[in-house]
Design an enzyme around this catalytic site. Structure first.
Site, PDB file in Angstrom:
ATOM      1  N   ASP A   1       0.858  -1.175   0.000  1.00  0.00           N
ATOM      2  CA  ASP A   1       0.000   0.000   0.000  1.00  0.00           C
ATOM      3  C   ASP A   1       0.902   1.234   0.000  1.00  0.00           C
ATOM      4  O   ASP A   1       2.074   1.156   0.387  1.00  0.00           O
ATOM      5  CB  ASP A   1      -0.879  -0.056   1.250  1.00  0.00           C
ATOM      6  CG  ASP A   1      -1.645   1.226   1.498  1.00  0.00           C
ATOM      7  OD1 ASP A   1      -2.339   1.688   0.581  1.00  0.00           O
ATOM      8  OD2 ASP A   1      -1.540   1.776   2.613  1.00  0.00           O
TER       9      ASP A   1
ATOM     10  N   ASP B   1      -2.024  -0.670   5.882  1.00  0.00           N
ATOM     11  CA  ASP B   1      -2.463  -0.164   7.189  1.00  0.00           C
ATOM     12  C   ASP B   1      -3.968  -0.020   7.330  1.00  0.00           C
ATOM     13  O   ASP B   1      -4.471   0.128   8.447  1.00  0.00           O
ATOM     14  CB  ASP B   1      -1.821   1.192   7.477  1.00  0.00           C
ATOM     15  CG  ASP B   1      -2.364   2.286   6.557  1.00  0.00           C
ATOM     16  OD1 ASP B   1      -2.854   3.312   7.066  1.00  0.00           O
ATOM     17  OD2 ASP B   1      -2.312   2.112   5.325  1.00  0.00           O
TER      18      ASP B   1
ATOM     19  N   ASP C   1      -0.300   5.059   0.850  1.00  0.00           N
ATOM     20  CA  ASP C   1      -0.587   6.105   1.833  1.00  0.00           C
ATOM     21  C   ASP C   1      -0.484   5.585   3.259  1.00  0.00           C
ATOM     22  O   ASP C   1      -1.115   4.580   3.622  1.00  0.00           O
ATOM     23  CB  ASP C   1      -1.980   6.688   1.597  1.00  0.00           C
ATOM     24  CG  ASP C   1      -2.082   7.391   0.256  1.00  0.00           C
ATOM     25  OD1 ASP C   1      -1.638   8.540   0.165  1.00  0.00           O
ATOM     26  OD2 ASP C   1      -2.586   6.778  -0.705  1.00  0.00           O
TER      27      ASP C   1
ATOM     28  N   GLU D   1      -1.703  10.649   3.972  1.00  0.00           N
ATOM     29  CA  GLU D   1      -2.792  10.267   3.091  1.00  0.00           C
ATOM     30  C   GLU D   1      -2.907  11.379   2.045  1.00  0.00           C
ATOM     31  O   GLU D   1      -3.280  12.509   2.371  1.00  0.00           O
ATOM     32  CB  GLU D   1      -4.100  10.147   3.876  1.00  0.00           C
ATOM     33  CG  GLU D   1      -4.124   9.019   4.881  1.00  0.00           C
ATOM     34  CD  GLU D   1      -4.217   7.650   4.222  1.00  0.00           C
ATOM     35  OE1 GLU D   1      -4.886   7.535   3.171  1.00  0.00           O
ATOM     36  OE2 GLU D   1      -3.606   6.701   4.760  1.00  0.00           O
TER      37      GLU D   1
ATOM     38  N   SER E   1      -2.185   0.909  -4.767  1.00  0.00           N
ATOM     39  CA  SER E   1      -2.794   1.888  -3.865  1.00  0.00           C
ATOM     40  C   SER E   1      -4.232   2.219  -4.242  1.00  0.00           C
ATOM     41  O   SER E   1      -4.588   2.246  -5.422  1.00  0.00           O
ATOM     42  CB  SER E   1      -1.957   3.179  -3.895  1.00  0.00           C
ATOM     43  OG  SER E   1      -2.585   4.218  -3.191  1.00  0.00           O
ATOM     44  N   GLY E   2      -5.024   2.498  -3.225  1.00  0.00           N
ATOM     45  CA  GLY E   2      -6.348   3.043  -3.449  1.00  0.00           C
ATOM     46  C   GLY E   2      -6.289   4.544  -3.660  1.00  0.00           C
ATOM     47  O   GLY E   2      -7.323   5.204  -3.799  1.00  0.00           O
TER      48      GLY E   2
ATOM     49  N   LYS F   1      -7.027  -4.885  -4.901  1.00  0.00           N
ATOM     50  CA  LYS F   1      -5.696  -5.110  -4.332  1.00  0.00           C
ATOM     51  C   LYS F   1      -5.422  -6.606  -4.222  1.00  0.00           C
ATOM     52  O   LYS F   1      -4.323  -7.077  -4.531  1.00  0.00           O
ATOM     53  CB  LYS F   1      -5.575  -4.436  -2.967  1.00  0.00           C
ATOM     54  CG  LYS F   1      -5.468  -2.924  -3.038  1.00  0.00           C
ATOM     55  CD  LYS F   1      -5.088  -2.335  -1.687  1.00  0.00           C
ATOM     56  CE  LYS F   1      -4.821  -0.847  -1.804  1.00  0.00           C
ATOM     57  NZ  LYS F   1      -4.216  -0.283  -0.579  1.00  0.00           N
TER      58      LYS F   1
END
Length: 294
Positions: free
Chosen positions: A84, A241, A86, A93, A173-174, A218
């Site tokens: 991930d 996280d 952020d 973020e 990543s989102g 993901k």
């Protein structure tokens, strides 16, 4: 089962490792003496039940700044890293930092926090937050990157070391491709995947490209990338996280929660709350003299 317990963190000393060894022995596990992997990093080879070993080690280390990982000794070094971005590879973020430029950080950060805790569906929360940024100058993205984004301690060393030893490293990543492309280059990832912010006439439109890359995407990326290098999921490492990282963390051979939300920390194979990201190298049995350091 042949296991290894790895202890990493500011309080990880030979004395602390010896205390854990004694506690594990007292629980009926066969444990060898501690091996130093590097400063503040030790490992204990042992035989026995992994759940028992984890519980005993956690109890013995309670209150100390030490992260512990108990796992099978075989196959520790992973062939694929999916991380991930952020608050994992970087310190912020990105969406919240963009919100600050729009004067909406408090409102948007509150939604981010709920989504990361698993209280809101990620996709809907992302659309809502991006919608609130409609009209923000596109130049704010570069400002946010330059002024706010920093690699977390150990990130570059972790990625570069794994890559140097033959692992494929992916940043999934989102967040947004504007940031992942830059962070991936800075840290040494082979590839990056993320969402796309839609712009028009020099400003954000308030829309995000579809389909949105979230929790299931993901997991799909982990599975696809593992298949591409013909690696079983047991040979993969995932770190994150937030709630949208949980599926890939659970599916990976080693899933690590980094400074994570309680929901994620409780269900990961290991968590890193005290050490930096080089802990993931120590967990894999790398020694400090094998690290690729600039």
């Amino acid at each position: 089962m042949e296991l290894v317990a790895t202890l990493v963190g500011p309080d990880a000393t030979e004395a602390a490792a010896s205390r854990v060894r004694s506690a594990l022995s007292g629980a009926g596990l066969a444990v060898k003496g501690p091996n130093a992997l590097g400063p503040e990093a030790f490992e204990l080879p042992l035989l026995g039940d992994p759940e028992t070993a984890r519980a005993v080690a956690a109890t013995e280390l309670d209150g100390l700044a030490i992260d512990v990982c108990v796992q099978p000794a075989a196959g520790r070094r992973k062939r694929l890293l999916v991380a991930d971005m952020d608050s994992t590879i970087i310190n912020v973020e990105c969406l919240d930092e963009l919100a600050d430029f729009a004067g909406l950080k408090a409102e948007i950060s509150a939604i981010t926090e709920r989504a990361m805790r698993g209280e809101l569906a990620f996709e809907g929360a992302l659309r809502e937050r991006v919608g609130m940024l409609k009209g923000l100058a596109a130049s704010a993205l570069q400002q946010a990157y330059d002024q706010r984004v920093r690699l977390n301690p150990g990130a570059r060393t972790m990625v570069r070391t794994m890559a140097a030893h033959g692992a494929r490293c992916a940043l999934v990543s989102g967040g947004f491709t504007f940031f992942t492309s830059r962070v991936a280059a800075a840290a040494g990832f082979h590839l990056d995947r993320a969402n796309t912010l839609i712009e028009a006439d020099g400003a954000l439109t308030g829309a995000v490209g579809e389909p949105i890359l979230g929790k299931e995407a993901k997991l799909a990326a982990l599975e696809q990338l593992a298949a591409e290098i013909e690696a079983p999921l047991s040979a993969t490492l995932a770190v994150g996280d937030g709630a949208n990282d949980l599926a890939m963390i659970q599916a990976a051979g080693l899933g690590v929660a980094y400074r994570a939300k309680p929901l994620v920390a409780a269900q990961a194979h290991a968590k890193v709350d005290h050490a930096d990201l080089t802990a993931l190298l120590y967990f894999q049995g790398y020694r400090a003299d094998e690290f690729v350091v600039d």
